[in-house]
Design a protein around this motif. Structure first.
Motif, PDB file in Angstrom:
ATOM      1  N   CYS A   1      -3.192  -8.251  61.695  1.00  0.00           N
ATOM      2  CA  CYS A   1      -3.154  -6.844  62.091  1.00  0.00           C
ATOM      3  C   CYS A   1      -3.459  -5.966  60.879  1.00  0.00           C
ATOM      4  O   CYS A   1      -2.976  -6.239  59.776  1.00  0.00           O
ATOM      5  N   HIS A   2      -4.278  -4.903  61.087  1.00  0.00           N
ATOM      6  CA  HIS A   2      -4.599  -3.999  59.982  1.00  0.00           C
ATOM      7  C   HIS A   2      -3.501  -2.968  59.746  1.00  0.00           C
ATOM      8  O   HIS A   2      -3.512  -2.266  58.742  1.00  0.00           O
ATOM      9  N   SER A   3      -2.561  -2.872  60.683  1.00  0.00           N
ATOM     10  CA  SER A   3      -1.458  -1.909  60.550  1.00  0.00           C
ATOM     11  C   SER A   3      -0.214  -2.626  60.047  1.00  0.00           C
ATOM     12  O   SER A   3       0.331  -3.505  60.722  1.00  0.00           O
ATOM     13  N   ALA A   4       0.233  -2.264  58.854  1.00  0.00           N
ATOM     14  CA  ALA A   4       1.406  -2.923  58.278  1.00  0.00           C
ATOM     15  C   ALA A   4       2.661  -2.656  59.100  1.00  0.00           C
ATOM     16  O   ALA A   4       3.506  -3.539  59.262  1.00  0.00           O
ATOM     17  N   SER A   5       2.784  -1.431  59.641  1.00  0.00           N
ATOM     18  CA  SER A   5       3.979  -1.106  60.425  1.00  0.00           C
ATOM     19  C   SER A   5       4.035  -1.922  61.710  1.00  0.00           C
ATOM     20  O   SER A   5       5.100  -2.427  62.090  1.00  0.00           O
ATOM     21  N   LEU A   6       2.891  -2.060  62.386  1.00  0.00           N
ATOM     22  CA  LEU A   6       2.876  -2.848  63.616  1.00  0.00           C
ATOM     23  C   LEU A   6       3.064  -4.326  63.319  1.00  0.00           C
ATOM     24  O   LEU A   6       3.700  -5.049  64.093  1.00  0.00           O
ATOM     25  N   LEU A   7       2.525  -4.793  62.195  1.00  0.00           N
ATOM     26  CA  LEU A   7       2.720  -6.183  61.803  1.00  0.00           C
ATOM     27  C   LEU A   7       4.206  -6.495  61.681  1.00  0.00           C
ATOM     28  O   LEU A   7       4.683  -7.557  62.121  1.00  0.00           O
ATOM     29  N   GLU A   8       4.941  -5.566  61.120  1.00  0.00           N
ATOM     30  CA  GLU A   8       6.390  -5.756  60.984  1.00  0.00           C
ATOM     31  C   GLU A   8       7.071  -5.725  62.350  1.00  0.00           C
ATOM     32  O   GLU A   8       7.997  -6.496  62.614  1.00  0.00           O
ATOM     33  N   GLN A   9       6.595  -4.828  63.250  1.00  0.00           N
ATOM     34  CA  GLN A   9       7.190  -4.738  64.582  1.00  0.00           C
ATOM     35  C   GLN A   9       6.920  -5.981  65.422  1.00  0.00           C
ATOM     36  O   GLN A   9       7.759  -6.397  66.221  1.00  0.00           O
ATOM     37  N   LEU A  10       5.736  -6.569  65.247  1.00  0.00           N
ATOM     38  CA  LEU A  10       5.354  -7.720  66.065  1.00  0.00           C
ATOM     39  C   LEU A  10       6.069  -8.997  65.643  1.00  0.00           C
ATOM     40  O   LEU A  10       6.036  -9.988  66.381  1.00  0.00           O
ATOM     41  N   THR A  11       6.681  -9.010  64.472  1.00  0.00           N
ATOM     42  CA  THR A  11       7.343 -10.220  63.981  1.00  0.00           C
ATOM     43  C   THR A  11       8.850 -10.084  64.173  1.00  0.00           C
ATOM     44  O   THR A  11       9.482  -9.243  63.529  1.00  0.00           O
TER      45      THR A  11
END
Length: 320
Positions: free
Chosen positions: A113-123
């Protein structure tokens, strides 16, 4: 870097350990979650080889982009999902791809994911005092992916209502371009949602679906209903935008027709007058009417009659 969480049956808790410390033979109650979000390609291949992942699954798991799919071979299942990574629907850069390889004891996850915030949310977050099954973490991944669409689709409903009001009151080409961008983005995410909806729809009607080996039928139905609802919402919003585009085009076409009607009336009235003026404006010596002392007034009278006659004709036709 490989982030490895290991559930020790002796302590009944999750612990973060290095990949080198992972036991070669897992006990029956042990569970392992390997987070490869920050892993290098070499580390990813090392993990896949360690668990003897089949080459076809390993290839699909390692790819940068792959359509959503579910595939099962031997002990492992591969589930690829796509979340929505942009803050709204004004642009579409790329999807957040979630690759999951899981068995009863092992979960290997890779989120791109190019979005760091969403990457954190998805994990999902590991809680040390919880002994959840690996399928519970897979379930959280699935629900988080669906949530990445739902929040933005609900917010887009207000944007669409405001856009509709603006188009009805003072539509312009800039708003038209914005609607076309929204339609393009909705079309792309609609395709992703259709793939994911079909994954869970197939599981509902297949008695030996691999999903039913890890999830209960109510869970699978819940997954399907979530993605089916998201897919229906994107269809609805896309249709509404299409209606707005068609309405704007119809309004613009009607305005052009009204302007053309005025131009047609003006042209129809002045063409005969121009003909008379051109006829008697020719530089010939022998034009009989030029010798008439009242010819100028006769020509003006003819022009006035023709002009008034044209206006009365258009009035009779209800053109004005």
């Amino acid at each position: 870097m490989i982030l490895l969480n290991y559930f020790e049956p002796e302590t009944n808790s999750w612990q973060t350990i290095s990949f080198a410390r992972l036991p070669q033979q897992l006990s029956a109650d042990a569970r392992v979650w390997l987070n490869l979000n920050d892993a290098s390609p070499e580390e990813i291949q090392q993990v896949l080889q360690r668990f003897a992942i089949m080459p076809t699954l390993a290839e699909d798991f390692s790819r940068q982009r792959h359509p959503p799919k579910l595939e099962t071979q031997t002990d492992f299942s591969l589930l690829i999902l796509r979340g929505y990574a942009d803050p709204d629907f004004s642009e579409f850069n790329s999807s957040a791809q979630v690759n999951l390889l899981y068995s009863k004891q092992v979960l290997i996850s890779l989120v791109r994911c190019h979005s760091a915030s969403l990457l954190e949310q998805l994990t999902p977050k590991i809680t040390a005092d919880k002994s959840l099954q690996l399928t519970d973490w897979v379930k959280q991944f699935i629900l988080t992916v669906s949530g990445s669409y739902l929040e933005k689709l609900i917010a887009f409903e207000d944007v669409l209502s405001e856009l509709e009001d603006n188009m009805l009151q003072r539509g312009n080409d800039e708003q038209m371009a914005l609607m076309m961008r929204y339609r393009s983005v909705l079309r792309k995410i609609n395709r992703n949602l259709a793939y994911q909806k079909d994954i869970f729809a197939d599981a509902l009607y297949e008695e030996k679906s691999p999903l039913l080996n890890h999830f209960s039928a109510p869970d699978v139905r819940d997954f399907y209903e979530k993605f089916e609802r998201l897919h229906s919402m994107t269809d609805l919003y896309y249709d509404q935008l299409s209606d707005l585009v068609e309405g704007y085009m119809s309004t613009t076409s009607h305005q052009i027709n009204e302007r053309m009607k005025v131009l047609t009336m003006v042209s129809t009235i002045f063409i005969p007058l121009t003909f008379i003026a051109g006829l008697y404006g020719m530089n010939f010596v022998n034009i009989p009417e030029l010798a008439n002392p009242h010819g100028y007034f006769y020509a003006l009278l003819a022009m006035a009659v023709l002009g008034m006659g044209g206006m009365l004709w258009f009035k009779f036709k209800n053109w004005w």
